[in-house]
Motif scaffolding. Structure first.
Motif, PDB file in Angstrom:
ATOM      1  N   LYS A  55       0.804  -1.209   0.000  1.00 12.64           N
ATOM      2  CA  LYS A  55       0.000   0.000   0.000  1.00 12.64           C
ATOM      3  C   LYS A  55       0.842   1.267   0.000  1.00 12.64           C
ATOM      4  O   LYS A  55       0.358   2.348  -0.363  1.00 12.64           O
ATOM      5  N   ASP A  56       2.142   1.139   0.384  1.00 10.45           N
ATOM      6  CA  ASP A  56       3.026   2.301   0.395  1.00 10.45           C
ATOM      7  C   ASP A  56       3.752   2.495  -0.936  1.00 10.45           C
ATOM      8  O   ASP A  56       4.571   3.409  -1.070  1.00 10.45           O
ATOM      9  N   GLY A  57       3.475   1.620  -1.898  1.00  9.81           N
ATOM     10  CA  GLY A  57       4.089   1.751  -3.211  1.00  9.81           C
ATOM     11  C   GLY A  57       5.394   1.012  -3.390  1.00  9.81           C
ATOM     12  O   GLY A  57       6.009   1.089  -4.463  1.00  9.81           O
ATOM     13  N   ASN A  58       5.853   0.263  -2.368  1.00  8.73           N
ATOM     14  CA  ASN A  58       7.066  -0.531  -2.509  1.00  8.73           C
ATOM     15  C   ASN A  58       6.822  -1.697  -3.458  1.00  8.73           C
ATOM     16  O   ASN A  58       5.791  -2.378  -3.361  1.00  8.73           O
ATOM     17  N   ILE A  59       7.753  -1.943  -4.357  1.00  9.17           N
ATOM     18  CA  ILE A  59       7.587  -2.974  -5.382  1.00  9.17           C
ATOM     19  C   ILE A  59       8.770  -3.925  -5.335  1.00  9.17           C
ATOM     20  O   ILE A  59       9.927  -3.499  -5.195  1.00  9.17           O
ATOM     21  N   THR A  60       8.509  -5.206  -5.448  1.00  9.86           N
ATOM     22  CA  THR A  60       9.550  -6.216  -5.580  1.00  9.86           C
ATOM     23  C   THR A  60       9.154  -7.185  -6.682  1.00  9.86           C
ATOM     24  O   THR A  60       7.966  -7.444  -6.902  1.00  9.86           O
ATOM     25  N   GLU A  61      10.133  -7.699  -7.403  1.00  4.61           N
ATOM     26  CA  GLU A  61       9.872  -8.476  -8.620  1.00  4.61           C
ATOM     27  C   GLU A  61      10.639  -9.785  -8.613  1.00  4.61           C
ATOM     28  O   GLU A  61      11.750  -9.876  -8.084  1.00  4.61           O
TER      29      GLU A  61
END
Length: 451
Positions: free
Chosen positions: A354-360
């Motif tokens: 929800k805070d916009g942190n992204i992991t791939e």
């Protein structure tokens, strides 16, 4: 100001409880490596009271050594340039941060410093004899073999093994950090580190195709990233000296990571790295199965399980990130497809909180086969842990740059954490993935009963 600076510099060289100077690791020049050095072993004691100020000790002068505490010997390996190990200070500090113990740095730089590797490897048994002389005096003063721990790096791993053999395997523990391979490969157990050298022997293999030892040497042998090329290390000679030593040293930095409170590196017992990557061995750590072994300092928590199950040796695999502290967070991505025809390809999955942190995670080590109404479980590896996933994206690819674009029709996608199995599993139903097109959606908690 100059007087203040000089005064502070002098204070750094004096122990807090007297006039005795702090000992430092032997530093030699490349010239010394070219001409060679005779063996001189120095034992440097670090304690909780004086973690950064070492005291020279030997079999007749114990200094502040406390025989009632655990004693950890740190033994380095081959030093072709004469420099001090860059990781030594961090390792000493890390060990003393987790336990009040005697940390003894075994400085045999005079002997290990040479450009001729066989000259250094030929001195390992002599180093072991010096250590035995000191340990004999420890025992005479009331220490116990079971309270001795040896951490050996490269050639230092085999030094540890030789010491352990002298005491019939009664040392408490030996950790081998990428034990040296050249001149030790295919040697009999008495000529290298082996599982019988201590009550528990754990080994991290990080450079099995060059400077390290490939085959198992311990009760449990860890193979990060399969034990070959380590993420973040140079792939070509243009990386300079790091090209030669980065993979080999990674074992040390993984051990250092295990001393941190924010990074528990978990490994998975398996027959091969391929089976691990294909998700065939990710079944430990639940109430119904064996515990998952931890890599590094806390690996010995698994020794009681090994004894109880009668496993003499175990291989365990895990992946790491490119940068410190190297932690990877594993998830299973379960996909049930309903294409009429079989589809083969890879999946890329992204998570966003929800805070916009992204992991791939790109799961492309080998193509997955998607058959109608058949569940495929893919092992996804993320560098970052997102405790609450708000959004998921999937992308399907066949890897073809020409020809038609395919669709992957998904009945159900399920995301489940291996690191935190108690977290709610997330699902999504009835998706159509267009090849090479990112499909973004909000997942929902999976119902308790699954298809």
């Amino acid at each position: 100001m100059l007087k203040v600076y000089i005064l502070m510099s002098l204070m750094c060289l004096v122990r807090a409880d007297g006039d005795e100077s702090c000992a430092t690791f032997t530093r030699l020049s490349f010239h010394s490596a070219v001409v060679g050095t005779g063996l001189d072993v120095r034992l440097m004691l670090h304690t909780k009271r004086h973690p950064a100020c070492a005291q020279i000790i030997n079999s007749t002068a114990f200094g502040d050594f406390n025989v009632t505490k655990r004693t950890t010997f740190v033994i380095h390996g081959f030093r072709p340039t004469g420099s001090a190990p860059v990781w030594m200070g961090d390792l000493v500090e890390g060990l003393l941060s987790v336990e009040d113990m005697n940390v003894v740095v075994v400085d045999w730089n005079r002997g290990a410093t040479t450009v001729i590797y066989p000259h250094a490897s030929g001195k390992t048994r002599k180093v072991a004899m010096v250590l035995k002389e000191f340990i004999d005096q420890m025992l005479a003063k009331g220490a116990s073999l079971g309270n001795i721990y040896m951490i050996g790096v490269s050639l230092g791993a085999h030094v540890s093994g030789f010491v352990g053999e002298m005491y019939a395997g009664q040392l408490g523990r030996i950790t081998g950090l990428d034990p040296a391979g050249p001149l030790f490969n295919e040697k009999p157990p008495e000529d290298r580190l082996d599982p019988s050298d201590a009550q528990f022997v754990d080994v991290i293999h990080s450079d099995t195709d060059a400077l390290g030892y490939k085959e198992p040497l311990g009760n449990i042998d860890f193979y990060p990233n399969g034990g070959l090329d380590q993420p973040g290390c140079p792939k070509t000679i243009f990386g300079g000296m790091q090209y030669f030593k980065c993979d080999h040293q990674r074992s040390v930095y993984l051990f250092l990571a295990s001393l941190r409170e924010d990074c528990a590196v978990i490994a998975y017992p398996c027959n091969s790295y391929r089976d691990y990557r294909n998700g065939k061995c990710i079944n430990c750590g639940t109430a119904q199965t064996e515990p998952c072994p931890l890599v590094g300092y806390y690996a010995d928590r698994w020794k009681d399980y090994l004894r109880g199950k009668g496993h003499p040796t175990t291989k365990a695999f895990f992946d790491t990130a490119e940068q410190k502290p190297f932690c990877i967070y594993h998830y299973f991505v379960d996909i049930i497809s309903w294409n009429k025809n079989v589809r083969r390809g890879s999946i890329t999955i992204k998570l966003r909180d929800k805070d916009g942190n992204i992991t791939e995670s790109k799961i492309d080590h080998e193509p997955a086969t998607f058959e109608k109404y058949h569940q495929v479980s893919l092992l996804a590896r993320f560098n970052q842990d997102l405790s609450e996933v708000a959004e998921v994206s999937l992308m399907f690819s066949t890897g073809s740059v020409v020809g038609p674009k395919y669709k992957l029709r998904v009945i159900r996608m399920k995301l489940r954490s291996l690191a935190y199995p108690d977290r709610p599993q997330l699902c999504r139903y009835d998706l159509v993935l267009m090849e090479n097109v990112e499909t973004i959606f909000r997942p929902i908690p999976c119902p308790r009963l699954q298809l």
